[in-house]
Design a protein around this motif. Structure first.
Motif, PDB file in Angstrom:
ATOM      1  N   PRO A   1     -25.195 120.656 -25.004  1.00 14.32           N
ATOM      2  CA  PRO A   1     -26.322 119.710 -24.976  1.00 14.32           C
ATOM      3  C   PRO A   1     -27.380 119.986 -26.043  1.00 14.32           C
ATOM      4  N   SER A   2     -27.487 121.234 -26.507  1.00  7.24           N
ATOM      5  CA  SER A   2     -28.555 121.563 -27.463  1.00  7.24           C
ATOM      6  C   SER A   2     -27.976 122.073 -28.777  1.00  7.24           C
ATOM      7  N   PHE A   3     -28.388 121.409 -29.903  1.00  8.04           N
ATOM      8  CA  PHE A   3     -28.023 121.860 -31.254  1.00  8.04           C
ATOM      9  C   PHE A   3     -26.517 122.062 -31.361  1.00  8.04           C
ATOM     10  N   ARG A   4     -25.803 121.031 -30.958  1.00  8.10           N
ATOM     11  CA  ARG A   4     -24.346 121.111 -30.905  1.00  8.10           C
ATOM     12  C   ARG A   4     -23.738 121.597 -32.220  1.00  8.10           C
TER      13      ARG A   4
ATOM     14  N   ARG B   1     -27.028 118.176 -33.199  1.00  6.83           N
ATOM     15  CA  ARG B   1     -27.632 117.189 -32.291  1.00  6.83           C
ATOM     16  C   ARG B   1     -27.884 117.744 -30.901  1.00  6.83           C
ATOM     17  N   SER B   2     -28.861 117.171 -30.205  1.00  5.30           N
ATOM     18  CA  SER B   2     -29.114 117.522 -28.810  1.00  5.30           C
ATOM     19  C   SER B   2     -29.105 116.266 -27.950  1.00  5.30           C
TER      20      SER B   2
ATOM     21  N   ASP C   1     -30.919 114.104 -25.129  1.00  3.69           N
ATOM     22  CA  ASP C   1     -32.275 114.038 -24.586  1.00  3.69           C
ATOM     23  C   ASP C   1     -32.200 114.047 -23.055  1.00  3.69           C
TER      24      ASP C   1
ATOM     25  N   ARG D   1     -28.865 113.619 -20.590  1.00  2.00           N
ATOM     26  CA  ARG D   1     -28.401 114.704 -19.730  1.00  2.00           C
ATOM     27  C   ARG D   1     -28.227 114.207 -18.286  1.00  2.00           C
TER      28      ARG D   1
ATOM     29  N   GLU E   1     -29.170 127.931 -27.077  1.00  2.00           N
ATOM     30  CA  GLU E   1     -30.234 127.455 -26.180  1.00  2.00           C
ATOM     31  C   GLU E   1     -31.625 127.949 -26.591  1.00  2.00           C
TER      32      GLU E   1
ATOM     33  N   LYS F   1     -34.710 126.627 -29.856  1.00  2.00           N
ATOM     34  CA  LYS F   1     -35.549 125.442 -29.940  1.00  2.00           C
ATOM     35  C   LYS F   1     -36.865 125.872 -30.562  1.00  2.00           C
TER      36      LYS F   1
END
Lengths: 481, 481
Positions: free
Chosen positions: B255-258, B263-264, B266, B270, B291, B294
């Motif tokens: 889900p975060s900084f793939r 991309r993440s 939002d 989610r 994770e 950020k």
């Protein structure tokens, strides 16, 4: 929207976040409802606008607010929180798959003051901790960023070269390219099984054999084919018939100081085994887990030393002769085999930490390991002698039999006249002595005599003598009950 | 038997061994032939009898002699040495199985002076090596024998408690019993796949996704089901149809900084994903590999924070934020799931070294990790800004597009007008810049635009600026060729 920011209530942005969350939680702010702009709220509360903006960002990240450039902030309808299932609801099918994997048994609680022949690990009193710490520090100072980065997926090249040189001392010709560094020999066993066998295949094992190997076979969907064993060693005629009939995918062998019996194959038996497997094209997984622990008489060459065909895959480890917690072992095998197993391992995880590999390499190159090994040999020659003397002194050969091993840490007792239903481990623990019941080491539950595995790895001579005396007292009391 | 022992020829027993071996090798001693007794040979050669006896033992151990009490020593017929197969002989069937595993590609050789956006690892210049060394030393001094012995197969209890507390900072409620310490997140991914899916099952992946995960699916006999993605994120309608039609065993999500797009998802995405998977009872493997990275704006809560049903299995790692070489990651999941995966892992290997777990625990508890993380955030905020500025400055939006990520190390370039057959990596390397071609991140080779992944993890601002300039020069030269 009514917020009350207190001077002594902690960071003010945080107060905004908590209070908005509380308003949403108790329904005072409804999904879709608009909040004041950051400018307006900042004015109302006497805060910096950036404080409010940051608080709104936090609320957005937590899924509480919708923030869009140019639009008013609004409370988000919460769609996504998955609630806990109602009690008694049927589980998901994948939960059943996980349950099939079983659970590790809890470590048994030992009565205070019990003497343990159950632990098969390195005696903490014999661990060269300070010398190893010096090696680690030296490697970190010389090559810190390198050994804390991703390493060579096959194992650090210098460490592999060192392992190859040590294998040569046992008559095994292996180039550094033919070595794969593993997380202990346990990972070596799993990788070889996953690489060479397919679910449903049969794997030959000695009887009895390493119980965790049997567990591993079960988890991988493989069948254990037990090679019957007589008083002198494996029954080769039965072995040959098994190979012909069942076409196993692999033979798993511990030629030296086998776990649990402590037995070794003599040179003639090794050659016979090799000839038989060679004729059938059957690969051999040779587990040399205590190869270095030959302290009575001369070391017998491993199977791998007699093989020019690439049939033998050798697994070694430092767990039983140095530090179990390093989780360092290795495979020695032909290069194509090592390349395939490296690819398999790398897909799952990238290999043992370079720091520990290079730290151990430093420790070995400085001669610290050979020093430690010489000390272990002196020590266990005495300990094993003490154990054998105590067995002779306290146990009655009419109902207890054992063989003297040529090295290693293990003794294997054969006991007759005991109730097959007796929980030997629990009953002996009440006599102040912990042992391993031999049953778990048989592929099929064995009828007839009871078996006990004694490990002397963590006990000194006095503890061994006292422990075996307690064992004898316990066994006498339990026999025929 | 003619032996000639020299005064200056090294240890005398060793000379006996070597010379007898040579006599056997050249046929001067034949299988079955008797050797002199130890007493007789000792007299002939003027040696101690024990020296000769030890030499005979060595020869026995090497399989050269038969020694039986009361009988004459005899040369053993050598039955067991398996010869090498003749050149061109067909291989064993199990060799083909190993070959199917493939080989790891060799690491590409980079031209000297190349600036690498291909390396996705920790910058050695940012590694707090000395501080970590102090933590290791402190643990070794306090608990040397404990941390060098076998550890808790689930992970050291103190370290698990610490990981649980860190998960709580991300809104995830996990008890220490719900944590399994793994060899990096790579092992977490493999364990979950092996525990939850069966060969032939389908697994949902984002498009594009982590290429090593796709490799892992292939090795385990699993099918990748690609979720189509539009400019704003995953296509949820297509996802829902895929779930209904293909009944996948698992959804794999970053889900975060793939990796590779940066991309993440939002908060709304989610929640939508969770609602969809929750309705289908489809477990989610959430890969939180960066994770903690950020550094623009606020951290969004992981999927796991929104799940009360036990559907989300979270995988975390220290590899991308501290030392990749520690090989330390973790799984956070419901206790029965963790128990099953612990049993699966323990059958293969007994878990990460306790020394490194407790060393890292010490490092974190002393605040050294949070200090390091704050430094990383400051540093990569600047580096990412530098990268985005350089892209805007040097690349032409007519044929190169990218999005600004909210954290992490990755940028994803979409390039139009390039020959689909062009080897982008090799061609750009000739311009002094290393990148990753984006193709390997797609489950099916993508048509249309070309993609490039840029990692800024090991480059400072100046290197990034210079590297992107070179990249732009290279791309301009290659475009339309």
């Amino acid at each position: 929207m009514l917020l009350a920011i207190k001077e002594d209530g902690g960071p003010k942005g945080k107060q905004v976040v908590t209070q908005v969350q509380a308003l949403i939680a108790r329904g005072a702010l409804k999904p879709g409802e608009a909040l004041p702009s950051t400018r307006l709220l900042a004015e109302q509360l006497g805060l910096h606008r950036s404080t409010v903006a940051a608080a709104y960002q936090d609320l957005w990240a937590q899924g509480c607010l919708d923030l869009r450039p140019g639009a008013q902030p609004r409370v988000r309808p919460r769609g996504g929180l998955i609630p806990a299932p109602p009690a008694g609801a049927p589980g998901f099918p994948w939960e059943a798959r996980l349950a099939d994997l079983g659970r590790l048994p809890r470590r048994p609680v030992r009565p205070e003051g019990a003497i343990s022949f159950a632990d098969f690990t390195m005696d903490p009193r014999l661990m060269p901790v300070a010398a190893f710490e010096r090696s680690l520090r030296s490697v970190l100072r010389r090559r810190g960023p390198e050994v804390l980065a991703y390493g060579d997926p096959q194992g650090q090249p210098g460490f592999r070269a060192l392992l190859a040189a040590r294998m040569a001392q046992h008559g095994v010709a292996a180039a550094p390219e033919e070595i794969l560094v593993t997380h202990g020999s346990q990972q070596a066993l799993e990788l070889v099984l996953r690489g060479v066998a397919r679910p449903g295949d049969a794997v030959l094992v000695e009887t009895p054999t390493y119980n965790q190997f049997l567990r591993l076979l079960g988890l991988l969907g493989l069948r254990a084919l037990a090679v019957p064993e007589g008083p002198g060693g494996p029954d080769f005629a039965a072995l040959e018939a098994l190979v012909r009939r069942e076409r196993p995918a692999l033979a798993y062998v511990m030629p030296s100081f086998r776990n649990p019996t402590g037995r070794s194959l003599d040179p003639a038996q090794r050659e016979r085994l090799l000839a038989l497997c060679g004729a059938a094209g059957l690969p051999i997984l040779e587990d040399g887990f205590t190869e270095e622990m030959k302290y009575f008489g001369r070391a017998i060459q491993p199977l791998k030393a007699l093989d020019r065909s690439g049939l033998v895959i050798y697994a070694g480890t430092f767990s039983k002769i140095l530090f179990p917690g390093l989780r360092l072992g290795w495979i020695a095998a032909p290069e194509p085999c090592v390349a395939g197993l490296t690819a398999l391992r790398a897909a799952g995880e990238l290999g043992p930490p370079p720091l520990l590999q290079e730290g151990l390499e430093d420790f070995i190159r400085l001669g610290r390991f050979d020093q430690h090994l010489a000390r272990l040999h002196r020590c266990f020659r005495r300990r094993m002698d003490a154990a054998l003397a105590a067995l002779r002194r306290h146990l009655d050969p009419a109902w207890a039999a054992w063989e003297a091993p040529a090295g290693g840490y293990l003794l294997w007792l054969r006991l007759t006249g005991f109730d097959p239903a007796l929980d030997l481990e629990a009953a002996l623990a009440r006599h102040g002595v912990a042992v391993r019941d031999g049953r778990s080491f048989f592929p099929c539950p064995a009828e007839g005599p009871r078996w006990v595995r004694l490990s002397i790895s963590t006990l000194d001579e006095a503890e061994i003598a006292r422990g075996i005396e307690r064992l004898a007292v316990g066994l006498r009391a339990l026999r025929g009950t």
